[in-house]
Design a protein around this motif. Structure first.
Motif, PDB file in Angstrom:
ATOM      1  N   GLN A   1       0.903  -1.069  -0.059  1.00  0.00           N
ATOM      2  CA  GLN A   1      -0.026   0.237   0.077  1.00  0.00           C
ATOM      3  C   GLN A   1       0.840   1.269   0.068  1.00  0.00           C
ATOM      4  OE1 GLN A   1      -2.375   0.296   3.421  1.00  0.00           O
ATOM      5  NE2 GLN A   1      -4.056   1.313   2.112  1.00  0.00           N
ATOM      6  N   GLU A   2       0.287   2.018  -0.687  1.00  0.00           N
ATOM      7  CA  GLU A   2       1.109   3.386  -0.797  1.00  0.00           C
ATOM      8  C   GLU A   2       0.359   4.558  -0.186  1.00  0.00           C
ATOM      9  OE1 GLU A   2       4.387   4.005  -2.186  1.00  0.00           O
ATOM     10  OE2 GLU A   2       4.345   2.014  -3.022  1.00  0.00           O
ATOM     11  N   GLY A   3       1.106   5.556   0.177  1.00  0.00           N
ATOM     12  CA  GLY A   3       0.475   6.758   0.967  1.00  0.00           C
ATOM     13  C   GLY A   3      -0.396   7.512  -0.101  1.00  0.00           C
ATOM     14  N   GLY A   4      -0.871   8.501   0.058  1.00  0.00           N
ATOM     15  CA  GLY A   4      -1.585   9.202  -0.814  1.00  0.00           C
ATOM     16  C   GLY A   4      -2.983  10.073  -0.136  1.00  0.00           C
ATOM     17  N   GLY A   5      -4.087  10.266  -0.820  1.00  0.00           N
ATOM     18  CA  GLY A   5      -4.926  11.314  -0.415  1.00  0.00           C
ATOM     19  C   GLY A   5      -4.486  12.746  -0.576  1.00  0.00           C
ATOM     20  N   ASP A   6      -5.533  13.433  -0.025  1.00  0.00           N
ATOM     21  CA  ASP A   6      -5.544  14.929  -0.141  1.00  0.00           C
ATOM     22  C   ASP A   6      -5.190  15.534   1.174  1.00  0.00           C
ATOM     23  OD1 ASP A   6      -7.779  14.317   1.418  1.00  0.00           O
ATOM     24  OD2 ASP A   6      -8.806  15.722   0.339  1.00  0.00           O
ATOM     25  N   PHE A   7      -3.893  14.957   1.656  1.00  0.00           N
ATOM     26  CA  PHE A   7      -3.456  15.405   3.204  1.00  0.00           C
ATOM     27  C   PHE A   7      -2.495  16.589   2.579  1.00  0.00           C
ATOM     28  CE2 PHE A   7       0.415  15.124   6.063  1.00  0.00           C
ATOM     29  CZ  PHE A   7      -0.333  15.121   7.111  1.00  0.00           C
TER      30      PHE A   7
ATOM     31  N   ASP B   1      -9.002  18.880  17.550  1.00  0.00           N
ATOM     32  CA  ASP B   1      -8.156  19.044  19.125  1.00  0.00           C
ATOM     33  C   ASP B   1      -6.809  18.193  19.052  1.00  0.00           C
ATOM     34  OD1 ASP B   1     -10.077  20.672  20.617  1.00  0.00           O
ATOM     35  OD2 ASP B   1     -11.286  19.171  20.296  1.00  0.00           O
ATOM     36  N   LEU B   2      -6.971  16.887  18.330  1.00  0.00           N
ATOM     37  CA  LEU B   2      -5.639  15.984  18.176  1.00  0.00           C
ATOM     38  C   LEU B   2      -5.751  15.928  16.749  1.00  0.00           C
ATOM     39  CD1 LEU B   2      -7.499  15.190  21.075  1.00  0.00           C
ATOM     40  CD2 LEU B   2      -6.497  13.066  20.458  1.00  0.00           C
ATOM     41  N   VAL B   3      -4.601  16.267  16.224  1.00  0.00           N
ATOM     42  CA  VAL B   3      -4.326  16.307  14.803  1.00  0.00           C
ATOM     43  C   VAL B   3      -3.397  15.050  14.334  1.00  0.00           C
ATOM     44  CG1 VAL B   3      -2.942  17.575  13.042  1.00  0.00           C
ATOM     45  CG2 VAL B   3      -4.405  18.818  14.394  1.00  0.00           C
ATOM     46  N   ILE B   4      -3.640  14.056  13.756  1.00  0.00           N
ATOM     47  CA  ILE B   4      -3.114  12.879  13.314  1.00  0.00           C
ATOM     48  C   ILE B   4      -2.617  13.203  11.919  1.00  0.00           C
ATOM     49  CG2 ILE B   4      -3.351  10.487  13.007  1.00  0.00           C
ATOM     50  CD1 ILE B   4      -5.179  10.572  15.375  1.00  0.00           C
ATOM     51  N   PRO B   5      -1.146  13.357  11.753  1.00  0.00           N
ATOM     52  CA  PRO B   5      -0.889  13.603  10.231  1.00  0.00           C
ATOM     53  C   PRO B   5      -0.619  12.259   9.552  1.00  0.00           C
ATOM     54  CG  PRO B   5       1.114  13.593  12.111  1.00  0.00           C
ATOM     55  CD  PRO B   5      -0.309  13.123  12.811  1.00  0.00           C
ATOM     56  N   ASP B   6      -1.780  11.845   9.022  1.00  0.00           N
ATOM     57  CA  ASP B   6      -2.035  10.815   8.201  1.00  0.00           C
ATOM     58  C   ASP B   6      -2.907  11.100   6.986  1.00  0.00           C
ATOM     59  OD1 ASP B   6      -2.867   8.256   6.910  1.00  0.00           O
ATOM     60  OD2 ASP B   6      -1.862   7.270   8.734  1.00  0.00           O
ATOM     61  N   PRO B   7      -2.668  10.632   5.681  1.00  0.00           N
ATOM     62  CA  PRO B   7      -3.502  11.317   4.630  1.00  0.00           C
ATOM     63  C   PRO B   7      -4.844  10.328   4.805  1.00  0.00           C
ATOM     64  CG  PRO B   7      -1.467   9.707   3.915  1.00  0.00           C
ATOM     65  CD  PRO B   7      -1.520  10.194   5.207  1.00  0.00           C
ATOM     66  N   HIS B   8      -4.661   9.033   5.153  1.00  0.00           N
ATOM     67  CA  HIS B   8      -6.047   8.389   5.465  1.00  0.00           C
ATOM     68  C   HIS B   8      -6.814   8.803   6.464  1.00  0.00           C
ATOM     69  CE1 HIS B   8      -3.175   5.973   2.969  1.00  0.00           C
ATOM     70  NE2 HIS B   8      -4.135   5.571   2.283  1.00  0.00           N
TER      71      HIS B   8
ATOM     72  N   ASP C   1      -4.965   1.701  28.217  1.00  0.00           N
ATOM     73  CA  ASP C   1      -4.596   0.340  27.929  1.00  0.00           C
ATOM     74  C   ASP C   1      -5.199  -0.156  26.606  1.00  0.00           C
ATOM     75  OD1 ASP C   1      -2.470   0.339  29.463  1.00  0.00           O
ATOM     76  OD2 ASP C   1      -3.775  -0.598  31.245  1.00  0.00           O
ATOM     77  N   GLN C   2      -6.294   0.661  26.047  1.00  0.00           N
ATOM     78  CA  GLN C   2      -6.943   0.059  24.915  1.00  0.00           C
ATOM     79  C   GLN C   2      -6.328   0.581  23.801  1.00  0.00           C
ATOM     80  OE1 GLN C   2     -11.104   1.210  26.027  1.00  0.00           O
ATOM     81  NE2 GLN C   2     -11.437  -0.763  25.342  1.00  0.00           N
ATOM     82  N   LEU C   3      -6.195  -0.211  22.602  1.00  0.00           N
ATOM     83  CA  LEU C   3      -5.663   0.223  21.397  1.00  0.00           C
ATOM     84  C   LEU C   3      -6.955   1.101  20.398  1.00  0.00           C
ATOM     85  CD1 LEU C   3      -3.659  -2.968  20.465  1.00  0.00           C
ATOM     86  CD2 LEU C   3      -2.871  -0.721  21.101  1.00  0.00           C
ATOM     87  N   VAL C   4      -6.654   2.181  20.004  1.00  0.00           N
ATOM     88  CA  VAL C   4      -7.542   2.882  19.258  1.00  0.00           C
ATOM     89  C   VAL C   4      -6.726   2.868  17.728  1.00  0.00           C
ATOM     90  CG1 VAL C   4      -8.688   5.002  18.846  1.00  0.00           C
ATOM     91  CG2 VAL C   4      -8.221   4.138  21.163  1.00  0.00           C
ATOM     92  N   ARG C   5      -7.613   2.848  16.642  1.00  0.00           N
ATOM     93  CA  ARG C   5      -6.965   2.950  15.336  1.00  0.00           C
ATOM     94  C   ARG C   5      -7.875   3.843  14.674  1.00  0.00           C
ATOM     95  NH1 ARG C   5      -4.703  -2.041  11.909  1.00  0.00           N
ATOM     96  NH2 ARG C   5      -4.105  -0.886   9.657  1.00  0.00           N
ATOM     97  N   PHE C   6      -7.314   5.031  14.000  1.00  0.00           N
ATOM     98  CA  PHE C   6      -7.738   5.867  13.240  1.00  0.00           C
ATOM     99  C   PHE C   6      -7.459   5.602  11.746  1.00  0.00           C
ATOM    100  CE2 PHE C   6      -7.385   7.717  17.303  1.00  0.00           C
ATOM    101  CZ  PHE C   6      -8.678   8.175  17.699  1.00  0.00           C
ATOM    102  N   ALA C   7      -7.761   5.193  11.003  1.00  0.00           N
ATOM    103  CA  ALA C   7      -7.380   4.697   9.658  1.00  0.00           C
ATOM    104  C   ALA C   7      -6.315   3.546   9.789  1.00  0.00           C
ATOM    105  CB  ALA C   7      -7.132   5.910   8.570  1.00  0.00           C
ATOM    106  N   GLN C   8      -5.204   4.015   9.552  1.00  0.00           N
ATOM    107  CA  GLN C   8      -4.085   3.200   9.569  1.00  0.00           C
ATOM    108  C   GLN C   8      -3.115   3.335  10.744  1.00  0.00           C
ATOM    109  OE1 GLN C   8      -1.999   3.842   5.872  1.00  0.00           O
ATOM    110  NE2 GLN C   8      -3.484   2.183   4.806  1.00  0.00           N
ATOM    111  N   ARG C   9      -3.694   4.294  11.642  1.00  0.00           N
ATOM    112  CA  ARG C   9      -2.964   4.833  12.841  1.00  0.00           C
ATOM    113  C   ARG C   9      -3.202   4.426  14.110  1.00  0.00           C
ATOM    114  NH1 ARG C   9       0.896   9.191  13.113  1.00  0.00           N
ATOM    115  NH2 ARG C   9       0.521   9.169  10.982  1.00  0.00           N
TER     116      ARG C   9
END
Length: 178
Positions: free
Chosen positions: A40-46, A91-98, A142-150
């Motif tokens: 998988q490649e990065g991308g999107g309109d980040f 409030d929480l900025v996640i630097p990910d194009p997905h 201790d919980q795992l949270v996933r935003f897209a691929q992060r």
């Protein structure tokens, strides 16, 4: 916008009890680089200009691969929620194009913190369970949270301080504990 805070440097420089008292909220902690599926490649309109945004200052040398985000209100927009997304108005900025511009949000539900997917394109999950849009799910330490691929782990201030002092790096993928 309030000044950016380097929570990694603070945890390293501050005695534990002082750090815990000064930061009575939860944090998201993990790798700064997003997870990638095979081939998988990065991308999107980040928008690259927003990649350094958010409530945490750039990390000190040697910690560039760590992302620490306090789960607290940092911007005036969306006053009833703690917003999560890739643009600076969250409030929480996640630097990910997905990650969507407005991907998800946290809200206080009585004594509990809940996470709600805002109809994001690439989804939100808690401990591997994908959230339905606009359906609140309780989250805690201790919980795992996933935003897209992060993928990030939820830590309280004490656990963040311990993790930073002990190893200074995120837990291995799929492991909430340290």
């Amino acid at each position: 916008m309030p000044p950016k805070i380097d929570y990694l440097a603070l945890a390293r420089a501050t005695p534990r009890e002082q750090f815990v008292v000064a930061h009575p909220f939860l944090f998201l902690f993990g790798q700064a680089a997003p997870l990638r599926e095979a081939g998988q490649e990065g991308g999107g309109d980040f928008d690259e200009a927003t990649s350094a945004g958010g409530p945490s200052a750039p990390p000190e040398e040697g910690t560039a691969s760590i992302l620490v985000l306090p789960i607290c209100k940092t911007v005036a927009t969306f006053p009833s929620m703690i917003s999560v997304g890739r643009t600076a108005n969250n409030d929480l900025v996640i630097p990910d194009p997905h990650v969507s511009r407005m991907h998800a949000y946290f809200q206080q539900d009585g004594e509990h913190l809940v996470l709600i997917d805002a109809g994001s394109q690439h989804g939100t999950s808690v401990d591997g369970q994908r959230l339905g849009p606009n359906r609140p799910v309780r989250v805690g330490p201790d919980q795992l949270v996933r935003f897209a691929q992060r993928e990030l782990v939820v830590l309280n201030a004490h656990a963040l301080w311990e993790r930073v002092r002990r190893v200074g790096t995120p837990a291995p993928r799929g492991s909430a504990g340290g």
